[in-house]
Design a protein around this motif. Structure first.
Motif, mmCIF file in Angstrom:
data_model
loop_
_atom_site.group_PDB
_atom_site.id
_atom_site.type_symbol
_atom_site.label_atom_id
_atom_site.label_comp_id
_atom_site.label_asym_id
_atom_site.label_seq_id
_atom_site.Cartn_x
_atom_site.Cartn_y
_atom_site.Cartn_z
ATOM 1 N N LEU A 12 45.017 22.719 122.405
ATOM 2 C CA LEU A 12 44.081 22.328 123.446
ATOM 3 C C LEU A 12 44.408 20.920 123.955
ATOM 4 O O LEU A 12 44.412 20.665 125.165
ATOM 5 C CB LEU A 12 42.649 22.399 122.917
ATOM 6 C CG LEU A 12 41.513 22.269 123.930
ATOM 7 C CD1 LEU A 12 40.268 22.994 123.427
ATOM 8 C CD2 LEU A 12 41.167 20.822 124.235
ATOM 9 N N GLU A 13 44.679 20.023 123.047
ATOM 10 C CA GLU A 13 45.033 18.661 123.449
ATOM 11 C C GLU A 13 46.312 18.646 124.283
ATOM 12 O O GLU A 13 46.407 17.909 125.275
ATOM 13 C CB GLU A 13 45.188 17.777 122.215
ATOM 14 C CG GLU A 13 43.874 17.493 121.503
ATOM 15 C CD GLU A 13 44.056 16.618 120.281
ATOM 16 O OE1 GLU A 13 45.172 16.091 120.070
ATOM 17 O OE2 GLU A 13 43.074 16.448 119.523
ATOM 18 N N ARG A 14 47.274 19.438 123.895
ATOM 19 C CA ARG A 14 48.516 19.478 124.686
ATOM 20 C C ARG A 14 48.253 20.051 126.081
ATOM 21 O O ARG A 14 48.853 19.613 127.068
ATOM 22 C CB ARG A 14 49.583 20.289 123.951
ATOM 23 C CG ARG A 14 50.145 19.565 122.714
ATOM 24 C CD ARG A 14 51.366 20.264 122.149
ATOM 25 N NE ARG A 14 51.043 21.507 121.481
ATOM 26 C CZ ARG A 14 50.754 21.624 120.181
ATOM 27 N NH1 ARG A 14 50.707 20.543 119.405
ATOM 28 N NH2 ARG A 14 50.501 22.804 119.641
ATOM 29 N N MET A 221 44.894 29.507 129.088
ATOM 30 C CA MET A 221 44.924 30.755 129.835
ATOM 31 C C MET A 221 45.289 30.461 131.285
ATOM 32 O O MET A 221 45.005 29.385 131.804
ATOM 33 C CB MET A 221 43.572 31.469 129.734
ATOM 34 C CG MET A 221 43.287 31.959 128.324
ATOM 35 S SD MET A 221 41.696 32.847 128.174
ATOM 36 C CE MET A 221 40.533 31.478 128.134
ATOM 37 N N ASP A 222 45.933 31.430 131.923
ATOM 38 C CA ASP A 222 46.444 31.253 133.272
ATOM 39 C C ASP A 222 45.345 31.534 134.288
ATOM 40 O O ASP A 222 44.837 32.665 134.363
ATOM 41 C CB ASP A 222 47.627 32.204 133.494
ATOM 42 C CG ASP A 222 48.264 32.059 134.870
ATOM 43 O OD1 ASP A 222 47.836 31.185 135.643
ATOM 44 O OD2 ASP A 222 49.198 32.832 135.169
ATOM 45 N N ASP A 227 50.856 34.515 133.406
ATOM 46 C CA ASP A 227 51.389 34.083 132.115
ATOM 47 C C ASP A 227 51.161 32.592 131.961
ATOM 48 O O ASP A 227 51.702 31.795 132.732
ATOM 49 C CB ASP A 227 52.887 34.396 132.040
ATOM 50 C CG ASP A 227 53.492 34.055 130.686
ATOM 51 O OD1 ASP A 227 52.761 33.540 129.818
ATOM 52 O OD2 ASP A 227 54.693 34.300 130.511
ATOM 53 N N PRO A 228 50.359 32.167 130.987
ATOM 54 C CA PRO A 228 50.096 30.733 130.830
ATOM 55 C C PRO A 228 51.358 29.911 130.573
ATOM 56 O O PRO A 228 51.420 28.740 130.945
ATOM 57 C CB PRO A 228 49.135 30.672 129.641
ATOM 58 C CG PRO A 228 49.268 31.985 128.947
ATOM 59 C CD PRO A 228 49.631 32.978 129.989
ATOM 60 N N GLU A 234 49.463 26.556 126.460
ATOM 61 C CA GLU A 234 49.504 27.274 125.182
ATOM 62 C C GLU A 234 48.148 27.904 124.896
ATOM 63 O O GLU A 234 47.133 27.193 124.882
ATOM 64 C CB GLU A 234 49.820 26.319 124.028
ATOM 65 C CG GLU A 234 51.099 25.542 124.125
ATOM 66 C CD GLU A 234 51.208 24.545 122.987
ATOM 67 O OE1 GLU A 234 51.048 24.962 121.810
ATOM 68 O OE2 GLU A 234 51.421 23.353 123.252
ATOM 69 N N PRO A 235 48.076 29.205 124.635
ATOM 70 C CA PRO A 235 46.801 29.800 124.233
ATOM 71 C C PRO A 235 46.237 29.108 122.996
ATOM 72 O O PRO A 235 46.963 28.832 122.028
ATOM 73 C CB PRO A 235 47.177 31.257 123.943
ATOM 74 C CG PRO A 235 48.366 31.507 124.809
ATOM 75 C CD PRO A 235 49.134 30.217 124.795
ATOM 76 N N VAL A 236 44.946 28.827 123.036
ATOM 77 C CA VAL A 236 44.297 28.070 121.969
ATOM 78 C C VAL A 236 43.676 28.986 120.919
ATOM 79 O O VAL A 236 43.622 28.651 119.744
ATOM 80 C CB VAL A 236 43.235 27.128 122.581
ATOM 81 C CG1 VAL A 236 42.397 26.440 121.514
ATOM 82 C CG2 VAL A 236 43.923 26.088 123.479
#
Length: 375
Positions: A12-14, A221-222, A227-228, A234-236
């Motif tokens: 999430l931070e990234r 999420m995208d 595609d994210p 990145e999916p969390v």
């Protein structure tokens, strides 16, 4: 545990860092943590977003604002939604900034008689909340600014089709809000202008103004439902379970309520203890969904029950009770994304994480290491 949603706060931070880099240093990031941070846990998500450089938070209800304050989260906080009844006083008492778009809402604030920071919302085409007439919206800005106990701190809007690339209406809305925003800025320097959700943030820098309000992108999420990874996100959330039963069935035997699935061959059926009470939508039926069992894609079979679902492991399967099952997320080289599930359900990825139910524990971590500050 029957199943668990593992929430990677480092990811999430990234994601927030990726959004900050995209908008540049002159634009603030308001992390949207409404609806329990889209199912990820509001307090841990808020803390992670702030640690990554977000400077505002947004929720929809007074209760969500109070939850964050009671947890010690003291960032600038905006309540996006309407505040009926006693909710207005609760939000103001929580030190949250509130939104008005009509005389009635402003009158309630004036009657409340407490210091409050206020954003005026223009409906530039969403057709939902907001003032459609920019002249009336501008007059509301003046009335807020002139009230002795109120501060005009923001002017905002929201896009209806930002996630539909190439749609012309997005440009129309942007033009309407820009014209309004220019007039607000001229009369009230320092007021924060904002309109962009995740899709608008990535779609057009002209929509950034002073602040963006990412939600779905923050959770990996995208916003365009593709595609994210293409956006560097990145999916969390990773939702996992384990097989609790593995048994052979002969050709012609059925699985689940209604006998909607009947085996065409001898096979092996596994049972996964996650059902629609946990967020596995009943519409995810045979031929319409897959799960990962020990990193291998297998079809979901039969009807999703309240508490469990079956998977077809195939003839001569080697899987055993206790083997890991991934409902959402990656295992080895395989992955099941929120976008894939949303496509099968004919919905959007937002709903996929929001529908993971409260009886699924959230385990917050940082790239696999427990997060001591998540509670």
């Amino acid at each position: 545990m029957r199943s668990v949603a593992r929430i990677n706060l480092a990811a999430l931070e990234r994601n927030v860092g990726r959004i900050r880099a995209h908008v540049g240093p002159g634009v603030a990031v308001c992390a949207v943590v409404k609806a329990d941070a889209y199912g990820h846990g509001a307090v841990p998500a808020a803390r992670a977003a702030l640690a990554a450089g977000a400077t505002w938070l947004a929720v929809v209800t007074a209760g969500e604002a109070t939850e964050l304050r009671r947890a010690g989260v003291d960032a600038r906080l905006l309540v996006l939604g309407p505040l009926p009844g006693d909710d207005l006083a609760e939000a103001v008492d929580a030190g949250a900034e509130v939104v008005v778009w009509e005389e009635e809402g402003l009158a309630r604030l004036l009657e409340l008689g407490r210091p409050a920071a206020v954003h005026v919302k223009l409906d530039s085409g969403m057709g939902r909340l907001g003032q459609r007439d920019p002249e009336v919206a501008l007059a509301l800005c003046h009335r807020v600014a002139d009230a002795p106990h109120l501060r005009l701190t923001g002017a905002m809007s929201h896009f209806a089709t930002a996630d539909e690339r190439g749609d012309a209406f997005f440009g129309e809305q942007l033009g309407r809000f820009r014209a309004f925003a220019d007039r607000v800025r001229e009369r009230f320097p320092g007021v924060v202008l904002h309109a962009a959700n995740s899709a608008a943030t990535f779609r057009d820098p002209a929509a950034h103004f002073d602040m963006v309000r990412p939600g779905v992108a923050m959770y990996g999420m995208d916003p365009f439902q593709q595609d994210p990874a293409a956006l560097g996100l990145e999916p969390v959330m990773r939702w996992t379970s384990a097989l609790v039963s593995v048994k052979p069935l002969s050709a012609g035997e059925s699985v689940g309520y209604g006998r909607h699935f009947v085996t065409a061959r001898d096979t092996t059926i596994g049972n996964v203890p996650a059902g629609y009470a946990d967020g596995m939508r009943r519409a995810l039926r045979w031929g319409h969904a897959e799960l990962l069992v020990a990193g291998r894609r297998v079809p979901l079979v039969g009807s999703v029950s309240m508490d469990s679902v079956g998977v077809d492991l195939g003839p001569g399967a080697r899987e055993r009770v206790g083997d890991p099952v991934t409902i959402l997320g990656a295992d080895g080289d395989e992955r099941i994304t929120a976008e894939e599930i949303a496509g099968r359900l004919e919905t959007i990825n937002y709903e996929v994480t929001c529908m993971v139910g409260p009886r699924v524990p959230r385990l917050h971590h940082r790239d696999g290491e427990p997060d001591a500050g998540a509670a």
